[in-house]
Design an enzyme around this catalytic site. Structure first.
Site, PDB file in Angstrom:
ATOM      1  N   PRO A  83       0.786  -1.236   0.000  1.00 28.88           N
ATOM      2  CA  PRO A  83       0.000   0.000   0.000  1.00 28.88           C
ATOM      3  C   PRO A  83       0.824   1.296   0.000  1.00 28.88           C
ATOM      4  O   PRO A  83       0.558   2.190  -0.798  1.00 28.88           O
ATOM      5  CB  PRO A  83      -0.839  -0.114   1.278  1.00 28.88           C
ATOM      6  N   THR A 113       3.287   2.451  -5.111  1.00 24.41           N
ATOM      7  CA  THR A 113       3.448   3.899  -5.305  1.00 24.41           C
ATOM      8  C   THR A 113       3.844   4.510  -3.972  1.00 24.41           C
ATOM      9  O   THR A 113       3.073   4.447  -3.005  1.00 24.41           O
ATOM     10  CB  THR A 113       2.124   4.537  -5.769  1.00 24.41           C
ATOM     11  N   LYS A 127       5.256   8.664 -11.597  1.00 22.26           N
ATOM     12  CA  LYS A 127       3.962   8.128 -11.145  1.00 22.26           C
ATOM     13  C   LYS A 127       3.141   9.201 -10.406  1.00 22.26           C
ATOM     14  O   LYS A 127       1.938   9.340 -10.637  1.00 22.26           O
ATOM     15  CB  LYS A 127       4.220   6.921 -10.238  1.00 22.26           C
TER      16      LYS A 127
END
Ligand code: NAD
Length: 300
Positions: A66, A94, A169
């Site tokens: 996560p 991410t 990202k």
């Protein structure tokens, strides 16, 4: 074919790991959730009882977790020292650029090659093996990582040195957060003005309002391709994770002295939705807050 330890089998990892097994790799999967682990095992992955067990003799370790706290914990306390130093480490989560660089430096000090390789595309692309990967790391590490990543990808792009994948990202998700919020606003306004949502979709998806949020991930049920909106906004990309990414983008902006007003607005809207109990819903469920139909789940 490689022995791959795959850690984190949630919405994304649960789709990605089986594609590596289908490509002929030996995948040893681990997740804290027994349900996630059982699903991966049904789809051709081997089960491990811990990250340590998955890492024994691994040639590659892939994580899909996560947030940065999970990534730092898993590498520092479970991967380093258990995976052989010859193993290539690939983090697809991410996280912020600083944490990505820190964990890559720590990996390097222990003799590992590591890349950050966050993805874009959502759960449908994870399951279909058509994610876009943006990879940060040395050219040598990228060359090693690319063929491993390919069965999960439609594109694998070298963004630059350590952390560059994460930089790409968060900039990408800044666009996504803002376009989803405004796409939802446009659908709600269109309906109030008497337009049928399908008709508005048919027009806007071919006009200049077109975006991924409109065409590929339409937030209105029954309109466009099948999306989390068709499943009561379950599954998909949690609003809490979108808020995490917008916060990462805003922190990065402030570190380089930028004030990004659209990004700040999007962050504020997602904060309101998450505070109102929407954190586990797909991020496109923000349309329900905009049209006034949102009801927090019981107990929130
Ligand atoms: P998720 O919460 O569905 O999955 C994360 C998984 O990690 C969970 O199954 C959890 O049990 C597991 N986990 C947590 N800590 C662990 C530990 N210590 N050891 C083993 N397993 C552990 O999240 P997701 O939607 O799959 O997203 C994963 C990452 O990918 C996030 O960083 C997210 O921002 C990013 N991402 C998500 C999407 C999307 O559409 N969902 C798209 C692009 C990127």
């Amino acid at each position: 074919m490689a022995r791959i330890a795959f850690i984190g089998l949630g919405h994304m990892g649960g789709g990605m790991a089986p594609n590596l097994a289908k490509a002929g790799h030996e995948v040893r999967a681990f997740d804290l959730s027994e349900e996630a682990l059982a699903k991966a095992a049904e789809q051709g992955c081997g089960r491990a009882d811990s990250t340590e067990e998955a890492c024994v003799d691994a040639e590659v370790v892939i994580t899909m977790l996560p947030a940065a706290t999970h990534v730092l914990d898993v590498y520092r306390n479970h991967v380093f020292g258990n995976a052989p130093p010859s193993a290539l480490l690939i983090d697809c989560s991410t996280i912020d650029v600083g944490s990505a660089r820190t964990v890559e430096e720590e990996a390097g000090a222990k003799g590992y090659e590591m890349v950050d390789a966050p993805v874009s595309g959502g759960i449908a692309a994870a399951a279909a093996g058509s994610l876009a990967f943006m990879v940060g790391g040395s050219p040598e590490a990228f060359t090693r990582a690319k063929p491993i990543i390919e069965p999960m990808a439609k594109a694998v792009i070298h963004a630059g040195g350590a952390g560059a994948g994460q930089a790409a990202k968060i900039c990408n998700n800044l666009i996504l957060g803002a376009t989803m919020a405004v796409t939802c606003e446009a659908f709600v306004l269109a309906q109030k003005l008497g337009l049928d949502p399908q008709v508005f979709f048919d027009i806007s998806s071919q006009a200049s309002g077109q975006s991924w949020s409109m065409t590929t991930y339409c937030p209105v049920p029954g309109v466009g391709p099948k999306t989390p909106a068709d499943n009561d906004y379950e599954g998909g990309f949690a609003a809490a994770l979108m808020l995490k990414d917008l916060k990462l983008a805003m922190e990065a902006a402030s570190q380089v002295g930028l004030e990004l007003e659209m990004g700040e607005e999007a962050e504020e809207e997602y904060s309101k939705f998450v505070d109102g109990g929407g954190g586990n819903k797909d991020f496109s469920a923000i349309i329900k807050m905009i049209d006034g139909s949102w009801k927090a789940p019981d107990g929130q």
